[in-house]
Design an enzyme around this catalytic site. Structure first.
Site, PDB file in Angstrom:
ATOM      1  N   CYS A 145      83.160  34.089  11.314  1.00 12.16           N
ATOM      2  CA  CYS A 145      82.029  34.557  12.111  1.00 12.16           C
ATOM      3  C   CYS A 145      82.556  35.645  13.047  1.00 12.16           C
ATOM      4  O   CYS A 145      83.585  36.266  12.772  1.00 12.16           O
ATOM      5  CB  CYS A 145      81.370  33.406  12.874  1.00 12.16           C
ATOM      6  SG  CYS A 145      82.447  32.604  14.082  1.00 12.16           S
ATOM      7  N   CYS A 167      63.351  28.983  20.870  1.00 11.45           N
ATOM      8  CA  CYS A 167      63.084  27.555  21.032  1.00 11.45           C
ATOM      9  C   CYS A 167      61.646  27.231  20.619  1.00 11.45           C
ATOM     10  O   CYS A 167      61.368  26.168  20.071  1.00 11.45           O
ATOM     11  CB  CYS A 167      63.324  27.138  22.482  1.00 11.45           C
ATOM     12  SG  CYS A 167      65.052  27.265  22.997  1.00 11.45           S
TER      13      CYS A 167
END
Length: 284
Positions: free
Chosen positions: A249, A110
Site C-alpha cells: 500500500c 460513514c
C-alpha cells in the site's frame, strides 16, 4: 444544538469540576494555529480528511501531542502522534502513517458505509485512556503504533510504524516494520503475485506493474466470512488459489492488515514496506 455545546453540556454533567471552554468556530488554515496552540494535548474527533490533516499538520508544527482515532464499518484505529516528544523518543506524525489524504470519493463516507455505534464508544474510550496517560505521564502510549480494532471478531492488535526527520507536513518515506513475517527483499519477490490493497482510485494512479487490486476492507470482510469467500474474492481479481502473495500500500499499514488476514487463512504472504515498493518502482 451545536456539537460543541452538546459535548460541553455532557462533560459538565458527568464531571462538574472540569472547566470546559467552548469554541464554536470552524477550524480553517487561517485560525488553526491560534486555536490549537497552548494545549497540553489535542484529541481529534473530526470526521473529514481535510480537517484531520489540518489538525495533524498544525499539531506537528506546534509540537503538540495528538490523540487520533478513526472508525468505519466494523473497524477502528487509534494512535498518538507527536512531532516533538521527550528526548530519546522518536517523533511520529499522521503523515508517517498515511502520507496523504485519499483522493475524493475513493473512500466511502460513514453515511454511505455505516458505522457500528458501539465501536465509536470503544475507540473513544481508548483515545481517552491515551490522553490521560499523556497528561499524567504514565504507561506506554500508542506512539509509533496504531491499534486496530476488529469489532466482528473483537480482536485488537497493534501495528508499528516509524517516523521521519522530515519537516511537519512532508509525506514520509520512512521504512515501517511489517508483519506477520519478515519482509523479503524486492529481488526475492519473483514468483509472488503483487496485491495492491489500496482503494481502486489509488490503484489507478500508480499501481506497480503486474499488480492486482483487492482493497484491504473487502479482503478483511471476505476473510471474516471464511476461506472460501476470500479465495473467491482473489479469484475474481485474477489471483489463482495457492499462489504466493506480496501485499503493498502507501504507508505499509494496510499491507500488514491484509497480510495478517491472508496468513490466518494459511496463505503464503509477505507485506512489503514502503522502501520495498520504492525499490521496485525504481527498477521499472
Amino acid at each position: 444544538e451545536a456539537k460543541t455545546a452538546s459535548a460541553a453540556r455532557r462533560l459538565r454533567e458527568v464531571a462538574p469540576d472540569v472547566r470546559v471552554m467552548e469554541i464554536a468556530e470552524r477550524l480553517t488554515d487561517a485560525n488553526a494555529h491560534d486555536l490549537l496552540a497552548g494545549w497540553d494535548a489535542v484529541v481529534d474527533g473530526t470526521d473529514t480528511f481535510e480537517t484531520r490533516y489540518l489538525v495533524a499538520d498544525t499539531c506537528a508544527a506546534l509540537g503538540t501531542p495528538l490523540v487520533w482515532g478513526s472508525v468505519l464499518r466494523f473497524d477502528a484505529q487509534v494512535s498518538v502522534f507527536w512531532s516533538r516528544p521527550p528526548d530519546g523518543v522518536a517523533p511520529v506524525t499522521l503523515r508517517d502513517l498515511f502520507p496523504a489524504a485519499p483522493p475524493p470519493g475513493s473512500v466511502p463516507s460513514c453515511a454511505d458505509a455505516g458505522v457500528l455505534g458501539a465501536l465509536c464508544g470503544i475507540a473513544g474510550s481508548m483515545m481517552a485512556v491515551e490522553t490521560v496517560k499523556l497528561i499524567a505521564g504514565f504507561g506506554d502510549v500508542l506512539l509509533g503504533r496504531v491499534a486496530v480494532v476488529d469489532a466482528l471478531t473483537m480482536r485488537v492488535h497493534d501495528v508499528a510504524f516509524a517516523g521521519t526527520s522530515a519537516a511537519p507536513g512532508t509525506p514520509s518515506t520512512a521504512s515501517r516494520p511489517a508483519e506477520p513475517a519478515a519482509n523479503p527483499p524486492a529481488t526475492d519477490l519473483l514468483g509472488r503475485t503483487l496485491l495492491d490493497v489500496r482503494e481502486p482510485a489509488e490503484f489507478a494512479v500508480d499501481a506497480l506493474s503486474g499488480a492486482v487490486n483487492v482493497p484491504v476492507s473487502a479482503l478483511e470482510q471476505a476473510a471474516r466470512t471464511g476461506p472460501g469467500a476470500a479465495a473467491a474474492l482473489l479469484l475474481e481479481a485474477g489471483v489463482p488459489d495457492g499462489v504466493p502473495l506480496a501485499t503493498y500500500c502507501a504507508a505499509g499499514v494496510r499491507a500488514v492488515r491484509a497480510a495478517r488476514a491472508l496468513a490466518e487463512l494459511d496463505h503464503d504472504v509477505a507485506a512489503l514496506t514502503p522502501d520495498d515498493v520504492a525499490r521496485m518502482r525504481a527498477r521499472t
